[in-house]
Write a protein that holds these residues in place. Sequence first.
Motif, PDB file in Angstrom:
ATOM      1  N   GLY A 286       0.821  -1.213   0.000  1.00 30.71           N
ATOM      2  CA  GLY A 286       0.000   0.000   0.000  1.00 30.71           C
ATOM      3  C   GLY A 286       0.847   1.252   0.000  1.00 30.71           C
ATOM      4  O   GLY A 286       0.527   2.242  -0.681  1.00 30.71           O
ATOM      5  N   GLY A 287       1.933   1.228   0.762  1.00 32.42           N
ATOM      6  CA  GLY A 287       2.847   2.371   0.785  1.00 32.42           C
ATOM      7  C   GLY A 287       3.473   2.612  -0.572  1.00 32.42           C
ATOM      8  O   GLY A 287       3.613   3.758  -1.013  1.00 32.42           O
ATOM      9  N   LEU A 288       3.849   1.512  -1.253  1.00 33.74           N
ATOM     10  CA  LEU A 288       4.426   1.640  -2.600  1.00 33.74           C
ATOM     11  C   LEU A 288       3.418   2.260  -3.560  1.00 33.74           C
ATOM     12  O   LEU A 288       3.780   3.138  -4.360  1.00 33.74           O
ATOM     13  N   PHE A 289       2.159   1.838  -3.474  1.00 34.97           N
ATOM     14  CA  PHE A 289       1.111   2.369  -4.365  1.00 34.97           C
ATOM     15  C   PHE A 289       0.941   3.876  -4.171  1.00 34.97           C
ATOM     16  O   PHE A 289       0.938   4.647  -5.141  1.00 34.97           O
ATOM     17  N   ILE A 290       0.793   4.299  -2.918  1.00 32.16           N
ATOM     18  CA  ILE A 290       0.583   5.727  -2.630  1.00 32.16           C
ATOM     19  C   ILE A 290       1.805   6.549  -3.049  1.00 32.16           C
ATOM     20  O   ILE A 290       1.673   7.610  -3.691  1.00 32.16           O
ATOM     21  N   PHE A 291       3.004   6.045  -2.710  1.00 29.90           N
ATOM     22  CA  PHE A 291       4.223   6.789  -3.035  1.00 29.90           C
ATOM     23  C   PHE A 291       4.403   6.922  -4.544  1.00 29.90           C
ATOM     24  O   PHE A 291       4.680   8.010  -5.042  1.00 29.90           O
ATOM     25  N   THR A 292       4.254   5.812  -5.279  1.00 28.89           N
ATOM     26  CA  THR A 292       4.470   5.879  -6.728  1.00 28.89           C
ATOM     27  C   THR A 292       3.383   6.696  -7.423  1.00 28.89           C
ATOM     28  O   THR A 292       3.639   7.319  -8.461  1.00 28.89           O
ATOM     29  N   LEU A 293       2.170   6.704  -6.873  1.00 23.51           N
ATOM     30  CA  LEU A 293       1.105   7.544  -7.435  1.00 23.51           C
ATOM     31  C   LEU A 293       1.515   9.013  -7.386  1.00 23.51           C
ATOM     32  O   LEU A 293       1.399   9.752  -8.372  1.00 23.51           O
ATOM     33  N   LEU A 294       2.004   9.447  -6.224  1.00 24.05           N
ATOM     34  CA  LEU A 294       2.470  10.829  -6.077  1.00 24.05           C
ATOM     35  C   LEU A 294       3.727  11.083  -6.917  1.00 24.05           C
ATOM     36  O   LEU A 294       3.849  12.112  -7.586  1.00 24.05           O
ATOM     37  N   PHE A 295       4.642  10.123  -6.887  1.00 23.89           N
ATOM     38  CA  PHE A 295       5.930  10.258  -7.576  1.00 23.89           C
ATOM     39  C   PHE A 295       5.737  10.453  -9.071  1.00 23.89           C
ATOM     40  O   PHE A 295       6.300  11.385  -9.680  1.00 23.89           O
ATOM     41  N   PHE A 296       4.904   9.600  -9.686  1.00 17.50           N
ATOM     42  CA  PHE A 296       4.736   9.690 -11.142  1.00 17.50           C
ATOM     43  C   PHE A 296       3.721  10.754 -11.546  1.00 17.50           C
ATOM     44  O   PHE A 296       3.701  11.189 -12.707  1.00 17.50           O
ATOM     45  N   ALA A 297       2.891  11.211 -10.608  1.00 15.92           N
ATOM     46  CA  ALA A 297       2.050  12.379 -10.876  1.00 15.92           C
ATOM     47  C   ALA A 297       2.926  13.628 -11.009  1.00 15.92           C
ATOM     48  O   ALA A 297       2.713  14.469 -11.897  1.00 15.92           O
ATOM     49  N   ILE A 298       3.925  13.731 -10.137  1.00 15.79           N
ATOM     50  CA  ILE A 298       4.873  14.852 -10.230  1.00 15.79           C
ATOM     51  C   ILE A 298       5.701  14.730 -11.509  1.00 15.79           C
ATOM     52  O   ILE A 298       5.961  15.733 -12.206  1.00 15.79           O
ATOM     53  N   THR A 299       6.118  13.505 -11.844  1.00 14.30           N
ATOM     54  CA  THR A 299       6.836  13.269 -13.102  1.00 14.30           C
ATOM     55  C   THR A 299       6.002  13.735 -14.289  1.00 14.30           C
ATOM     56  O   THR A 299       6.502  14.411 -15.194  1.00 14.30           O
ATOM     57  N   LEU A 300       4.723  13.376 -14.279  1.00 13.65           N
ATOM     58  CA  LEU A 300       3.811  13.767 -15.361  1.00 13.65           C
ATOM     59  C   LEU A 300       3.713  15.281 -15.469  1.00 13.65           C
ATOM     60  O   LEU A 300       3.816  15.843 -16.570  1.00 13.65           O
ATOM     61  N   TRP A 301       3.540  15.945 -14.335  1.00 13.38           N
ATOM     62  CA  TRP A 301       3.365  17.408 -14.361  1.00 13.38           C
ATOM     63  C   TRP A 301       4.603  18.104 -14.919  1.00 13.38           C
ATOM     64  O   TRP A 301       4.490  18.982 -15.784  1.00 13.38           O
ATOM     65  N   PHE A 302       5.786  17.708 -14.443  1.00 16.49           N
ATOM     66  CA  PHE A 302       7.010  18.344 -14.917  1.00 16.49           C
ATOM     67  C   PHE A 302       7.307  17.978 -16.374  1.00 16.49           C
ATOM     68  O   PHE A 302       7.850  18.795 -17.113  1.00 16.49           O
ATOM     69  N   SER A 303       6.959  16.760 -16.788  1.00 16.38           N
ATOM     70  CA  SER A 303       7.205  16.356 -18.176  1.00 16.38           C
ATOM     71  C   SER A 303       6.281  17.105 -19.140  1.00 16.38           C
ATOM     72  O   SER A 303       6.658  17.356 -20.290  1.00 16.38           O
TER      73      SER A 303
END
Length: 451
Positions: free
Chosen positions: A123-140
């Motif tokens: 569950g921690g991996l899911f929440i962290f990667t959701l935020l992590f790749f959302a930020i990746t998406l925004w900056f990309s």
Amino acid sequence: MKDKLSFSTYALIGLMLFALFFGAGNLIFPAQLGQNAGTNLWPAIIGFLITGVGLPLLGILAMSFSRNNNLQDLASRIDPVYAVFFTSLLYLTIGPFFAAPRTGTVAYEVGIAPFVSEGFQQGGLFIFTLLFFAITLWFSLNPAKLVDNVGKILAPGIVILLGILLLMVIVQPMGSVQLPQEAFASEAFVQGFLEGYNTMDALASLVFGIIVIKAIRSFGISSTSGILSATAKSGAVAITFLGAIYVGIAYLGATSTETFGIFATGGPVLSSAASYYFGTLGSVMLAIVMTLACLTTSIGLTTACAEYFQTLFPKIGYKKFVVFFSTITFVIANFGLANIITYSVPVLMFLYPLAIVLMLLTFLSPLFNHSRIVYVSATAVTFMISIVDGLKALCDSLGFGYFGWMVPFVTFYEQSLPLYNQGLGWLLPALVVIVITGIVVRTQKLSTAHA
């Protein structure tokens, strides 16, 4: 027209190249290598340095020597359709399939997992990667110099943090080096050589080469010999830093086994070492720096991949590719770091030989007058062996038996090809074909000239 640059300029370009290669994910592989190699650390690390450091330098030099505008142009010497296939697979490998998801999982395992309870890891991996790749998406979607600037600050920051950690390992080792594990007991060098594939830096070098060439040209060097010389000197700076870090982290891994045991991946090795020497503060600092470093790498990979596929499918557009690749990356990241590494092996076993042979052909090309038949023959032979190697590794990863049609091929290769069982069965056949077809081409040219 200038032919030489100052030492400080070579150092500047070299540090830029180091920052391009240096992803936080690369740290986990020498750490894991050190744990598994144990007392056979040195032959293992020498093999690792050949593929993890030597081949990336060879790739950069190949691109500067070839005078092509990009990887697809270089691979087109074999065939235009093959060039699109090879380049696309390479970008997908260093992008959304393996390297990009790995940035999120490495950041989680090194920085966040130590603070999450055992029962909530997925569950921690899911929440962290959701935020992590959302930020990746925004900056990309909104490329900005902020990402580049953060990367330039973080690269030396990680090196300093690692330097302090490695100094502590040398002064006060965590424990004594233990006996080698499994294959490292008998074939440490070969295992290290194959482990170096996991960094994916040799594949990335075929993309980064153009960036380095543009940087060198911006300083006024335009001749082929001048660019090649500047690339070699700048590359020497980059691989010196990379090599030193790999050796240090591998030694850290080797000394950690007695205290912590063998981990499934290299991520917990680093977090455990930081906690061992510096307590919670060390773990928190490592978590922050590694997460930000992984984030800048993720943004760079997503951007590069979207830009390449936009050139293939201009009607789809850059932003749609960014959204698509970010989504795929997030999904794959949630399979976990161990699974990503396991399932990347078959692709790397297939792709690496093709990349290495392309590098060799690039340097040897003037000797056979750039004849396409040599490129096609050597690549075809390598392909026939590496595709079986890749499928064999896939079956091993899944725990399946080999496909029926594979059995005669595997049996023939095992009985006929030197080094096949060590994953290098493609090497000698490729070299033999290059020599034979190269001699035929030169002989035909001489016969034509005398006719």
